[in-house]
Design an enzyme around this catalytic site. Structure first.
Site, PDB file in Angstrom:
ATOM      1  N   ALA A  61       0.853  -1.200   0.000  1.00  0.00           N
ATOM      2  CA  ALA A  61       0.000   0.000   0.000  1.00  0.00           C
ATOM      3  C   ALA A  61       0.883   1.241   0.000  1.00  0.00           C
ATOM      4  CB  ALA A  61      -0.882  -0.020   1.239  1.00  0.00           C
ATOM      5  N   GLY A 100       0.648  -5.220   0.902  1.00  0.00           N
ATOM      6  CA  GLY A 100      -0.423  -5.307  -0.100  1.00  0.00           C
ATOM      7  C   GLY A 100       0.083  -5.887  -1.409  1.00  0.00           C
ATOM      8  N   GLU A 103      -0.126  -9.500  -0.950  1.00  0.00           N
ATOM      9  CA  GLU A 103      -1.559  -9.854  -0.907  1.00  0.00           C
ATOM     10  C   GLU A 103      -2.154  -9.865  -2.314  1.00  0.00           C
ATOM     11  OE1 GLU A 103      -2.216  -6.850   2.185  1.00  0.00           O
ATOM     12  OE2 GLU A 103      -3.260  -8.415   3.287  1.00  0.00           O
ATOM     13  N   GLU A 123       3.505  -5.367   7.440  1.00  0.00           N
ATOM     14  CA  GLU A 123       2.566  -4.388   7.999  1.00  0.00           C
ATOM     15  C   GLU A 123       2.754  -4.196   9.506  1.00  0.00           C
ATOM     16  OE1 GLU A 123       1.842  -6.647   5.756  1.00  0.00           O
ATOM     17  OE2 GLU A 123       0.379  -5.901   4.305  1.00  0.00           O
TER      18      GLU A 123
HETATM   19  N1  CAA Z   1       4.579   3.510   0.224  1.00  0.00           N
HETATM   20  C1  CAA Z   1       5.074   4.749  -0.039  1.00  0.00           C
HETATM   21  N2  CAA Z   1       6.382   4.991  -0.179  1.00  0.00           N
HETATM   22  C2  CAA Z   1       7.227   3.957  -0.071  1.00  0.00           C
HETATM   23  C3  CAA Z   1       6.783   2.658   0.196  1.00  0.00           C
HETATM   24  C4  CAA Z   1       5.377   2.449   0.338  1.00  0.00           C
HETATM   25  N3  CAA Z   1       4.875   1.237   0.576  1.00  0.00           N
HETATM   26  N4  CAA Z   1       7.856   1.839   0.250  1.00  0.00           N
HETATM   27  C5  CAA Z   1       8.921   2.618   0.016  1.00  0.00           C
HETATM   28  N5  CAA Z   1       8.552   3.889  -0.172  1.00  0.00           N
HETATM   29  C6  CAA Z   1       9.409   5.036  -0.487  1.00  0.00           C
HETATM   30  C7  CAA Z   1      10.380   5.356   0.645  1.00  0.00           C
HETATM   31  O1  CAA Z   1       9.799   6.231   1.580  1.00  0.00           O
HETATM   32  C8  CAA Z   1      11.519   6.008  -0.112  1.00  0.00           C
HETATM   33  O2  CAA Z   1      11.137   7.328  -0.382  1.00  0.00           O
HETATM   34  P1  CAA Z   1      12.224   8.514  -0.360  1.00  0.00           P
HETATM   35  O3  CAA Z   1      13.180   8.176  -1.450  1.00  0.00           O
HETATM   36  O4  CAA Z   1      11.396   9.722  -0.592  1.00  0.00           O
HETATM   37  O5  CAA Z   1      12.851   8.468   0.990  1.00  0.00           O
HETATM   38  C9  CAA Z   1      11.533   5.249  -1.444  1.00  0.00           C
HETATM   39  O6  CAA Z   1      10.247   4.641  -1.551  1.00  0.00           O
HETATM   40  C10 CAA Z   1      12.582   4.170  -1.520  1.00  0.00           C
HETATM   41  O7  CAA Z   1      12.489   3.369  -0.363  1.00  0.00           O
HETATM   42  P2  CAA Z   1      13.772   2.825   0.405  1.00  0.00           P
HETATM   43  O8  CAA Z   1      14.749   3.930   0.586  1.00  0.00           O
HETATM   44  O9  CAA Z   1      13.290   2.115   1.600  1.00  0.00           O
HETATM   45  O10 CAA Z   1      14.341   1.825  -0.711  1.00  0.00           O
HETATM   46  P3  CAA Z   1      14.968   0.387  -0.531  1.00  0.00           P
HETATM   47  O11 CAA Z   1      15.271  -0.070  -1.895  1.00  0.00           O
HETATM   48  O12 CAA Z   1      16.027   0.421   0.500  1.00  0.00           O
HETATM   49  O13 CAA Z   1      13.789  -0.541   0.066  1.00  0.00           O
HETATM   50  C11 CAA Z   1      11.584  -1.482   0.229  1.00  0.00           C
HETATM   51  C12 CAA Z   1      12.637  -0.814  -0.683  1.00  0.00           C
HETATM   52  C13 CAA Z   1      12.097  -2.815   0.741  1.00  0.00           C
HETATM   53  C14 CAA Z   1      10.324  -1.673  -0.563  1.00  0.00           C
HETATM   54  C15 CAA Z   1      11.326  -0.571   1.442  1.00  0.00           C
HETATM   55  O14 CAA Z   1      11.076   0.744   0.987  1.00  0.00           O
HETATM   56  C16 CAA Z   1      10.166  -0.979   2.291  1.00  0.00           C
HETATM   57  O15 CAA Z   1      10.323  -1.808   3.154  1.00  0.00           O
HETATM   58  N6  CAA Z   1       8.996  -0.350   2.079  1.00  0.00           N
HETATM   59  C17 CAA Z   1       7.817  -0.573   2.866  1.00  0.00           C
HETATM   60  C18 CAA Z   1       7.156  -1.874   2.519  1.00  0.00           C
HETATM   61  C19 CAA Z   1       5.943  -2.058   3.369  1.00  0.00           C
HETATM   62  O16 CAA Z   1       5.980  -1.978   4.558  1.00  0.00           O
HETATM   63  N7  CAA Z   1       4.801  -2.335   2.702  1.00  0.00           N
HETATM   64  C20 CAA Z   1       3.584  -2.536   3.378  1.00  0.00           C
HETATM   65  C21 CAA Z   1       2.764  -1.312   3.261  1.00  0.00           C
HETATM   66  S1  CAA Z   1       1.324  -1.420   4.270  1.00  0.00           S
HETATM   67  C22 CAA Z   1       0.247  -2.370   3.399  1.00  0.00           C
HETATM   68  O17 CAA Z   1       0.523  -2.862   2.360  1.00  0.00           O
HETATM   69  C23 CAA Z   1      -1.080  -2.451   4.115  1.00  0.00           C
HETATM   70  C24 CAA Z   1      -2.080  -3.374   3.591  1.00  0.00           C
HETATM   71  O18 CAA Z   1      -1.999  -4.574   3.749  1.00  0.00           O
HETATM   72  C25 CAA Z   1      -3.245  -2.843   2.949  1.00  0.00           C
END
Ligand code: CAA
Ligand code: NAI
Length: 718
Positions: A61, A100, A103, A123
């Site tokens: 998400a 997500g 998922e 999450e």
């Molecule tokens: N939403 C919005 N922005 C995100 C994002 C997300 N899910 N994941 C990463 N970003 C953004 C980061 O904030 C970062 O932005 P900036 O450059 O402005 O700082 C950019 O993307 C790059 O991220 P990283 O610096 O972390 O890059 P990375 O290559 O080191 O890691 C990653 C990539 C493993 C995807 C890591 O960003 C990460 O762990 N992201 C979160 C993943 C997550 O937790 N997803 C679950 C979301 S909640 C959900 O999905 C709820 C549901 O069930 C409905």
């Protein structure tokens, strides 16, 4: 958004497009729904592949949308649309399938992953649970124990593990999209009855009750007050007790509770804070995007004690050649054995090659002459460190970055011992240095932006989160610790026991209370610093024993050290241990008697202190210092302080960090309590509210992302 194309005539390919991680924003969700309808309506299309642009399937998400009103199609019906499709849908997973994103993949009928892909439901680390069917589909697919483990820890699984668990159907070393297209062609027209996970039977096993009981116990133990892990267990439990549709209702109910919780806000703030600190800036205007780091191939470490060993391991594991220097052969040999053991254990744990041959050991400081970067980690003694910096300045090739791991000494004083003060910065690691993720990078008034950028970059290479901080006594972390510790000592003087103070802090969520931490790190460390500062006056009695420079002072820590009670290492400190080096803290009747005798000697009458007062005095004194640090320009923003406290000092992540916590409590409330305590204890400087918190409270307590606007830029010294 999502881009649609047709490949090989009969495969509809949907490509998620939302850089950098193809998060499921409203536009992406709308794009998926639209392109799915198109693929299903085109008679030539027999099967569908869903993939992500730029080698990344989907990062879940879009977290940035969480604060705003929900727009676009919701995730759950979108995934149901995919799962219900009569044409096979194959997820082509490259890079990441997280939250997500996974998922969405679980809603597809097949999953093909690249061998380097990582999959998970993280999450819980954002204070949530997988709210798009993850808690209902994953246990049906891979069984309850494995699903519980992945969902409650939020860890990422490798593609190989995902294959073994049954999350993916195939792993490829080549293009996952090409493999998925081929696969999609091969399954076109086949029955999908056995491929819709939501129709799988509820997981059953005779020992399910026991599994859930154990999981709940484990999350309650390790979560330290975090609600999301506990709620995740409850949601997975619904997958075994309820039919799918009812389970989804339960998932939604639990998700809604978490979504609006303060803990979820704190964890999501922290997620962005940890990324924001890499975009550093200094009061002089030096910035991350205009300062170029120097290349570093060879590093040196001077002093191979507790810290120097861990630092050498971190550098070697980052792929650098390392020269490690000690004073005598005996110390050198001991250090070499210890470092080899650390490298071996770490290589085994992380499944990486042994980096033992990267380190060369030497007893002469001359051996560092051709290093690009030197990190000094000798005793915390200014005179000794000054001598070493003078030596280094003469020995090292021009341009070598000279760093110190000092816990709080003046970087500028060390820089002034060298011919190139602009090349001197602090690299403050935390023990154990090869494990702890935090690095405070300390710039002095004369450090060059390039030197700062190089140290920040080195931290990143070592897998650390580097935070740039200004030069002052104790920098950010240790400076804030001082008023916190001071309050803990005062509470003992007024009637509390170490156990009571620690219990309050542990209930708040710290892994260990302040006195247990002090026993672990050694009481002698702070004692030496206080002695060097002229604060320790042995044998002093009467009023003067408890006053230094006009402020209240507690000599309790000094008195314990005079008794040889240095904490765990001597088997006695604020607690007692079964032997020197013992780890299990037990209340010590001797200490209770000592406190009573101390209070009697100083005419202090013990009182019952309630939990709230203990917590407020410790935390608000620490927070007040944090505001002072912001006001002084030592930290650029509240995110820097919060990341330092969570990663370096055990502040509970689900409370965001001390500055976020202050905002959550309400700045006017924190200010009011500080004013109250300062009125009661006017001789305690740490309780006098600093002007920044007053200014913010007077401006209707703006949200934390606007605090920087209220910080007056200190005059440039660089
Ligand atoms: N939403 C919005 N922005 C995100 C994002 C997300 N899910 N994941 C990463 N970003 C953004 C980061 O904030 C970062 O932005 P900036 O450059 O402005 O700082 C950019 O993307 C790059 O991220 P990283 O610096 O972390 O890059 P990375 O290559 O080191 O890691 C990653 C990539 C493993 C995807 C890591 O960003 C990460 O762990 N992201 C979160 C993943 C997550 O937790 N997803 C679950 C979301 S909640 C959900 O999905 C709820 C549901 O069930 C409905
Ligand atoms: P330590 O006492 O374990 O090790 C210091 C080492 O330096 C000893 O092995 C000593 O033989 C060596 N040494 C002394 N003079 C030397 C010289 N001239 N040349 C080469 N080696 C020399 O100390 P520790 O705990 O590793 O601390 C080192 C520095 O790191 C200090 O400045 C300390 O404040 C800082 N620090 C310590 C932390 C901790 O938790 N121990 C955490 C963060 C910083």
């Amino acid at each position: 958004m999502a881009f649609y194309s047709r490949v090989s005539g009969s495969v509809g390919v949907i490509t998620l497009q939302n850089p950098p991680v193809n998060a499921l924003s409203a536009a992406v969700r709308q794009g998926i729904v639209d392109t799915m309808h198109r693929a299903l309506s085109e008679p030539e299309v027999k099967s569908v592949v869903i993939c992500g642009q730029n080698g990344k399937f989907c990062g879940g998400a879009d977290i940035r949308e969480f604060g705003a009103n929900m727009r676009g199609p919701p995730l759950v019906p979108m995934i149901h649309l995919i799962e219900a499709a009569e044409k096979p849908v194959v997820a082509a997973i490259e890079g990441v399938a997280l939250g997500g994103g996974l998922e969405l993949a679980l809603g597809c009928h097949y999953r093909i992953a690249h061998s380097k892909a990582r999959l998970g439901l993280p999450e819980v680390t954002l204070g949530l649970l997988p709210g798009a069917g993850g808690t209902q589909r994953l246990p049906r697919l891979i069984g309850v124990p494995a699903a519980l483990e992945l969902i409650t820890t939020g860890r990422h699984a490798t593609a190989a593990e995902a294959l073994q668990l049954g999350i993916v159907d195939e792993v490829t070393d080549h293009s996952a999209v090409d493999a998925a297209v081929k696969f999609a062609q091969s399954v076109a027209g086949k029955s999908l009855d056995a491929r819709r996970i939501s129709t799988y039977p509820r997981p059953r096993s005779p020992d399910l009750a026991e599994i859930f009981e154990k999981a709940m116990k484990e999350v309650r133990r390790s979560a330290r007050g975090a609600i999301a892990p506990v709620t995740c267990v409850q949601a997975v439990h619904a997958s075994v007790t309820l039919p799918y549709a009812k389970g989804m209702e339960r998932e939604r109910e639990l998700f809604s509770t978490l979504f609006t919780s303060g803990q979820a806000h704190a964890l999501q703030y922290y997620f962005f804070a940890q990324r924001a600190v890499s975009r550093w800036s200094t009061p002089s205007g030096a910035r991350w995007d205009t300062s170029k780091p120097r290349p570093v191939h060879k590093a040196a470490v001077i002093g191979l004690g507790t810290m120097g060993r861990g630092i050498s391991v971190s550098l070697a594991q980052a792929g650098l050649s390392v020269v490690a220097v000690e004073t005598q052969e005996k110390q050198l040999l001991e250090a070499k054995q210890a470092v080899s053991g650390m490298l071996e254990r770490s290589a085994k744990r992380r499944g990486v090659p042994l980096a033992d041959d990267k380190i060369k050991y030497n007893c002469s400081v001359q051996a560092v002459a051709d290093a690009d970067l030197v990190i000094e980690a000798v005793f915390e003694d200014m005179a000794l460190k000054k001598t070493i910096f003078q030596q280094l300045s003469g020995i090292c090739k021009p341009g070598t970055l000279l760093c110190t791991n000092t816990s709080g000494l003046d970087i500028d004083e060390l820089a002034s011992q060298t011919q190139s003060p602009e090349l001197v910065v602090g690299m403050h690691f935390f023990a154990p240095a090869h494990v702890m993720k935090l690095l405070e990078v300390v710039y002095g008034p004369r450090s060059s932006p390039e030197a700062l950028a190089t140290a920040m970059e080195m931290g990143k290479k070592m897998g650390k989160v580097s935070v740039a901080v200004g030069n002052c006594r104790g920098f950010v972390g240790n400076r804030m610790l001082k008023p916190y510790l001071e309050q803990a000592f005062f509470l003992l003087e007024e009637g509390a026991t170490p156990e009571q103070v620690d219990q309050v802090l542990e209930e708040f969520g710290f892994a260990m209370g302040v006195f247990k931490v002090s026993d672990l790190s050694g009481l002698d460390v702070g004692w030496k610093v206080r002695k060097a500062d002229g604060l320790v006056v042995p044998g002093s009695t009467g009023k003067s024993a408890r006053i230094r420079g006009g402020s209240r002072y507690s000599p309790l820590g000094d008195l314990l050290c005079e008794q040889g009670r240095f904490g765990q290492k001597t088997g006695r400190g604020w607690y007692q241990y079964d032997k020197p080096g013992g780890r299990v803290a037990k209340p010590d009747p001797w200490l209770h008697g000592f406190l009573e005798e101390y209070r009697a000697r100083h005419g202090l009458v013990a009182r019952r202190i309630d939990h709230q007062e203990m917590l407020e005095r410790c935390l608000y004194a620490l927070i007040n210092e944090g505001f002072q640090i912001l006001q002084d320009g030592i930290a650029a923003g509240p995110e820097d302080i919060d990341v330092i406290y969570v990663l370096g000092y055990g502040w509970p992540r689900h409370r965001g960090g001390p500055m976020f916590y202050a905002g959550l409590v309400g700045l006017d409330k924190v200010l009011e309590r500080l004013e109250h305590y300062h009125q009661v204890y006017p001789d305690v400087l740490g309780l006098k509210p600093c002007s920044l918190i007053r200014k913010l409270a007077a401006s209707s307590s703006p949200p934390i992302h606007r605090w920087r606007e209220f910080i007056q830029k200190p005059r440039s010294q660089l």
